[in-house]
Design a protein around this motif. Structure first.
Motif, PDB file in Angstrom:
ATOM      1  N   GLN A   1      12.724  13.493 -31.339  1.00 56.07           N
ATOM      2  CA  GLN A   1      13.743  12.586 -30.644  1.00 56.07           C
ATOM      3  C   GLN A   1      14.902  12.640 -30.802  1.00 56.07           C
ATOM      4  O   GLN A   1      14.794  14.020 -31.977  1.00 56.07           O
ATOM      5  N   ILE A   2      15.790  12.202 -29.832  1.00 60.05           N
ATOM      6  CA  ILE A   2      17.564  12.506 -30.337  1.00 60.05           C
ATOM      7  C   ILE A   2      18.253  11.261 -30.206  1.00 60.05           C
ATOM      8  O   ILE A   2      18.094  11.095 -29.496  1.00 60.05           O
ATOM      9  N   THR A   3      18.896  11.322 -31.128  1.00 59.00           N
ATOM     10  CA  THR A   3      19.903   9.991 -30.664  1.00 59.00           C
ATOM     11  C   THR A   3      20.913  10.746 -29.939  1.00 59.00           C
ATOM     12  O   THR A   3      21.292  12.115 -29.741  1.00 59.00           O
ATOM     13  N   ARG A   4      21.689   9.917 -29.672  1.00 58.64           N
ATOM     14  CA  ARG A   4      22.954   9.738 -28.531  1.00 58.64           C
ATOM     15  C   ARG A   4      24.092  10.825 -29.475  1.00 58.64           C
ATOM     16  O   ARG A   4      24.768  12.034 -29.391  1.00 58.64           O
ATOM     17  N   ARG A   5      24.301  10.479 -30.564  1.00 60.47           N
ATOM     18  CA  ARG A   5      24.968  11.292 -31.210  1.00 60.47           C
ATOM     19  C   ARG A   5      24.287  12.636 -32.204  1.00 60.47           C
ATOM     20  O   ARG A   5      25.146  13.617 -32.746  1.00 60.47           O
ATOM     21  N   GLY A   6      22.919  13.145 -32.045  1.00 62.11           N
ATOM     22  CA  GLY A   6      22.809  14.338 -32.264  1.00 62.11           C
ATOM     23  C   GLY A   6      21.467  14.167 -33.319  1.00 62.11           C
ATOM     24  O   GLY A   6      20.998  14.923 -33.795  1.00 62.11           O
ATOM     25  N   SER A   7      21.285  13.396 -34.187  1.00 65.69           N
ATOM     26  CA  SER A   7      20.435  13.026 -34.896  1.00 65.69           C
ATOM     27  C   SER A   7      19.120  13.388 -34.727  1.00 65.69           C
ATOM     28  O   SER A   7      18.678  12.583 -33.173  1.00 65.69           O
ATOM     29  N   THR A   8      18.076  14.735 -35.258  1.00 70.23           N
ATOM     30  CA  THR A   8      17.310  14.535 -35.176  1.00 70.23           C
ATOM     31  C   THR A   8      15.740  14.480 -35.450  1.00 70.23           C
ATOM     32  O   THR A   8      16.310  13.976 -36.707  1.00 70.23           O
ATOM     33  N   ASP A   9      14.661  14.132 -35.203  1.00 66.93           N
ATOM     34  CA  ASP A   9      13.521  13.484 -36.020  1.00 66.93           C
ATOM     35  C   ASP A   9      12.332  14.678 -35.165  1.00 66.93           C
ATOM     36  O   ASP A   9      12.493  14.257 -33.575  1.00 66.93           O
TER      37      ASP A   9
ATOM     38  N   THR B   1      12.397  22.665 -30.951  1.00 67.91           N
ATOM     39  CA  THR B   1      13.654  22.129 -31.491  1.00 67.91           C
ATOM     40  C   THR B   1      14.113  21.041 -30.023  1.00 67.91           C
ATOM     41  O   THR B   1      13.769  21.678 -29.047  1.00 67.91           O
ATOM     42  N   ILE B   2      14.655  19.990 -30.485  1.00 69.60           N
ATOM     43  CA  ILE B   2      14.866  18.973 -29.320  1.00 69.60           C
ATOM     44  C   ILE B   2      16.275  19.272 -29.409  1.00 69.60           C
ATOM     45  O   ILE B   2      17.222  18.973 -30.073  1.00 69.60           O
ATOM     46  N   SER B   3      17.032  19.384 -28.011  1.00 65.59           N
ATOM     47  CA  SER B   3      18.057  18.547 -27.338  1.00 65.59           C
ATOM     48  C   SER B   3      18.795  17.591 -26.135  1.00 65.59           C
ATOM     49  O   SER B   3      17.745  17.470 -25.840  1.00 65.59           O
ATOM     50  N   ARG B   4      19.932  18.173 -26.901  1.00 65.18           N
ATOM     51  CA  ARG B   4      20.251  17.037 -25.342  1.00 65.18           C
ATOM     52  C   ARG B   4      21.456  17.344 -24.913  1.00 65.18           C
ATOM     53  O   ARG B   4      22.450  17.733 -25.474  1.00 65.18           O
TER      54      ARG B   4
ATOM     55  N   ALA C   1      26.286  14.260 -21.519  1.00 68.49           N
ATOM     56  CA  ALA C   1      27.137  14.440 -19.709  1.00 68.49           C
ATOM     57  C   ALA C   1      26.001  14.441 -18.496  1.00 68.49           C
ATOM     58  O   ALA C   1      26.363  13.793 -17.536  1.00 68.49           O
ATOM     59  N   LYS C   2      25.244  14.649 -18.946  1.00 66.30           N
ATOM     60  CA  LYS C   2      24.276  15.017 -17.295  1.00 66.30           C
ATOM     61  C   LYS C   2      22.905  14.249 -17.762  1.00 66.30           C
ATOM     62  O   LYS C   2      21.735  14.338 -16.977  1.00 66.30           O
ATOM     63  N   ASN C   3      22.849  13.439 -19.411  1.00 72.86           N
ATOM     64  CA  ASN C   3      21.617  12.313 -19.084  1.00 72.86           C
ATOM     65  C   ASN C   3      20.345  13.836 -19.016  1.00 72.86           C
ATOM     66  O   ASN C   3      19.466  13.099 -18.090  1.00 72.86           O
ATOM     67  N   MET C   4      20.607  14.934 -20.044  1.00 68.93           N
ATOM     68  CA  MET C   4      19.239  15.084 -19.903  1.00 68.93           C
ATOM     69  C   MET C   4      18.859  15.517 -21.553  1.00 68.93           C
ATOM     70  O   MET C   4      19.483  15.837 -21.910  1.00 68.93           O
ATOM     71  N   VAL C   5      17.941  15.983 -21.561  1.00 73.20           N
ATOM     72  CA  VAL C   5      17.014  15.639 -23.024  1.00 73.20           C
ATOM     73  C   VAL C   5      16.133  17.647 -23.184  1.00 73.20           C
ATOM     74  O   VAL C   5      15.234  17.282 -21.912  1.00 73.20           O
ATOM     75  N   TYR C   6      16.119  18.157 -24.157  1.00 76.51           N
ATOM     76  CA  TYR C   6      15.179  19.646 -23.958  1.00 76.51           C
ATOM     77  C   TYR C   6      14.272  19.135 -24.539  1.00 76.51           C
ATOM     78  O   TYR C   6      14.238  19.025 -26.343  1.00 76.51           O
ATOM     79  N   LEU C   7      13.185  20.460 -24.618  1.00 74.41           N
ATOM     80  CA  LEU C   7      12.427  20.694 -25.651  1.00 74.41           C
ATOM     81  C   LEU C   7      12.046  21.835 -25.702  1.00 74.41           C
ATOM     82  O   LEU C   7      11.772  22.654 -25.341  1.00 74.41           O
TER      83      LEU C   7
END
Length: 114
Positions: A49-57, A67-70, A73-79
Motif C-alpha cells: 500500500q502507498i499513501t498519497r505522499r508516497g510512503s509504502t508498506d 514495487t508499488i507506485s501511484r 494526478a491520474k488517480n492510479m496505482v501500480y504494482l
C-alpha cells in the motif's frame, strides 16, 4: 469511486508482470491506495500500500520483488511484480481509501507457472 484493475495474466516463474488500477468518479484526494491478493482457499491479504505522499508498506513475502507506485494526478496505482513465484498466484485486488470509505476493484488474476 470506481476502481478498475488491469494487467493480470499468465507468467512463468521468475518472470515479471505489471498491474494497474484506475480510480474514477468525483474524486478530490485519495489518501491510501493498495493491492491485496487472495489465493484459492486462503484469506485476502495485503500485498502493498502507498499513501498519497508516497510512503509504502509491503508484505514480507514480496519485499524486494514487488514495487508499488501511484500517480496522484491520474488517480492510479501500480504494482510492478518481478521474480514471480508460483505462490504469488492469486486474484489481485486494488483498494482505495477515500473520505474514510474503502473501495475495491474487481480483481485481476495472476497465474505463475512453475
Amino acid at each position: 469511486v470506481q476502481l478498475q484493475a488491469s494487467g493480470g495474466g499468465l507468467v512463468q516463474a521468475g518472470g515479471s508482470l505489471g498491474l494497474s488500477c484506475a480510480a474514477t468518479g468525483t474524486i478530490y484526494s485519495i489518501s491510501l491506495m493498495g493491492w491485496y491478493r487472495q489465493a484459492p482457499g486462503k484469506q485476502r491479504e495485503l500485498v502493498a500500500q502507498i499513501t498519497r505522499r508516497g510512503s509504502t508498506d509491503y508484505a514480507n513475502s514480496i519485499k524486494g520483488r514487488f514495487t508499488i507506485s501511484r500517480d496522484n494526478a491520474k488517480n492510479m496505482v501500480y504494482l510492478q511484480m518481478n521474480s514471480l513465484k508460483p505462490e504469488d498466484t492469486a486474484i489481485y485486488y486494488c483498494k482505495a481509501i477515500y473520505q474514510g470509505n474503502a473501495y475495491w476493484g474487481q480483481g485481476t488474476l495472476v497465474t505463475v507457472s512453475s
